[in-house]
Design an enzyme around this catalytic site. Structure first.
Site, PDB file in Angstrom:
ATOM      1  N   ARG A  50     -36.663 -64.172 -23.539  1.00  0.00           N
ATOM      2  CA  ARG A  50     -35.103 -64.591 -23.127  1.00  0.00           C
ATOM      3  C   ARG A  50     -34.964 -66.104 -23.459  1.00  0.00           C
ATOM      4  O   ARG A  50     -36.063 -66.912 -23.569  1.00  0.00           O
ATOM      5  CB  ARG A  50     -35.150 -64.814 -21.447  1.00  0.00           C
ATOM      6  CG  ARG A  50     -35.649 -63.602 -20.667  1.00  0.00           C
ATOM      7  CD  ARG A  50     -35.782 -63.703 -19.377  1.00  0.00           C
ATOM      8  NE  ARG A  50     -36.232 -62.519 -18.515  1.00  0.00           N
ATOM      9  CZ  ARG A  50     -36.603 -62.117 -17.325  1.00  0.00           C
ATOM     10  NH1 ARG A  50     -36.438 -63.269 -16.535  1.00  0.00           N
ATOM     11  NH2 ARG A  50     -36.812 -61.092 -16.706  1.00  0.00           N
ATOM     12  N   ASP A  52     -32.551 -69.581 -22.342  1.00  0.00           N
ATOM     13  CA  ASP A  52     -31.523 -69.767 -20.995  1.00  0.00           C
ATOM     14  C   ASP A  52     -30.036 -70.175 -21.545  1.00  0.00           C
ATOM     15  O   ASP A  52     -29.964 -70.248 -22.826  1.00  0.00           O
ATOM     16  CB  ASP A  52     -32.129 -70.851 -20.422  1.00  0.00           C
ATOM     17  CG  ASP A  52     -33.563 -70.632 -19.733  1.00  0.00           C
ATOM     18  OD1 ASP A  52     -33.725 -69.567 -19.251  1.00  0.00           O
ATOM     19  OD2 ASP A  52     -34.612 -71.171 -20.028  1.00  0.00           O
ATOM     20  N   ARG A 199     -38.477 -77.279 -22.976  1.00  0.00           N
ATOM     21  CA  ARG A 199     -37.662 -78.373 -22.668  1.00  0.00           C
ATOM     22  C   ARG A 199     -38.424 -79.433 -21.490  1.00  0.00           C
ATOM     23  O   ARG A 199     -38.126 -80.394 -21.662  1.00  0.00           O
ATOM     24  CB  ARG A 199     -36.468 -77.508 -21.817  1.00  0.00           C
ATOM     25  CG  ARG A 199     -35.435 -76.908 -22.755  1.00  0.00           C
ATOM     26  CD  ARG A 199     -34.682 -75.910 -22.199  1.00  0.00           C
ATOM     27  NE  ARG A 199     -33.684 -76.950 -21.195  1.00  0.00           N
ATOM     28  CZ  ARG A 199     -32.898 -76.492 -20.344  1.00  0.00           C
ATOM     29  NH1 ARG A 199     -32.722 -75.041 -20.278  1.00  0.00           N
ATOM     30  NH2 ARG A 199     -32.373 -76.817 -19.398  1.00  0.00           N
TER      31      ARG A 199
END
Length: 246
Positions: A50, A52, A199
């Protein structure tokens, strides 16, 4: 039943991420909608992982299976004609029936872009984190070296990660230089990533670059397995999934 592999490039700015959700525009949803138009059957697309909301990809990998006489070239051309401008299929190949885009992936590479100067960008602002204060790249690079190897990355994980454990192996964590690009480019390659891991690492590296942390604190943060010890989560807009290796 045939299995096809896609390499997908997308601008994540106007998407709620890769994975289909109850509401909101997603990359997976757009590709499945286009495949239904082509095959007149529901086709599930499975990504290597995935990304985001707001995260981009230059080389996301995905696969789908369906009963069809269409060739990879037909899917390549057809999907690119049906998909919106912010999604491009870079390649489509036929794979063995056992191929799985997520479970067969051996390594992924992400890049993060930082614009470090007083003045922000108007054009290109969706593709880099603007930091006005000067940052020490050498200190950040020293901190990044502590990430390499096999570690428990729980300190850099946000809640909700779909995982059985938080141990990952980072084979490379480095800053790249490009004479034609004034931005700071951080590249990291690992056998897998936790939710927001890159991140959260970037947020911590920037704290180091701003002199708020010493580079050697990266090891203590890793050992603590405590999310509260690491830096804040960097914005999604600077992050790109570059490549998935099999």
């Amino acid at each position: 039943m045939q299995t096809f592999k896609l390499i997908v490039e997308y601008d994540g700015t106007d998407f709620n991420g890769w994975q289909i959700q109850k509401t909101g525009r997603t990359i997976q949803g757009q590709i499945e909608k286009a495949l239904f138009t082509m095959t007149r059957q529901p086709v599930r697309v499975t990504g290597s992982g995935r990304t985001d909301a707001g995260v981009h990809a230059l080389g996301q990998s995905a696969h789908f299976r369906c009963q069809t006489r269409l060739t990879p070239d037909a899917f390549f051309s057809g999907l690119n004609s049906l998909l919106p401008e912010d999604i491009v299929i870079r390649s489509c190949t036929r794979e063995s029936e056992t191929f799985h885009a997520r479970y067969d992936a051996r390594q992924k590479t992400y890049r993060y872009y930082i614009l470090n100067r007083p003045l922000a960008l108007a054009i290109g602002r969706h593709y880099a984190w603007h930091i006005a204060k000067p940052i020490d790249i050498e200190a950040m690079a020293e901190a990044a070296r502590h990430l390499q190897g096999t570690h428990d990355f729980a300190a850099f994980e946000n809640t909700g990660s779909p995982r059985s454990h938080s141990i990952r192996t980072v084979s490379a964590a480095r800053f790249l230089t490009d004479e034609n690009n004034p931005q700071i480019i951080f590249e990291i390659t690992a056998d897998g990533f936790l939710r927001y891991m890159v991140r959260n690492i970037l947020g911590t590296l920037v704290e180091t670059g701003l002199g708020r942390m010493a580079p050697e604190q990266m090891t203590a943060i890793l050992d603590s397995k405590d999310r509260g010890r690491a830096g804040a989560t960097a914005p999604a807009r600077g992050l790109f999934l570059v490549d998935v290796e099999y």
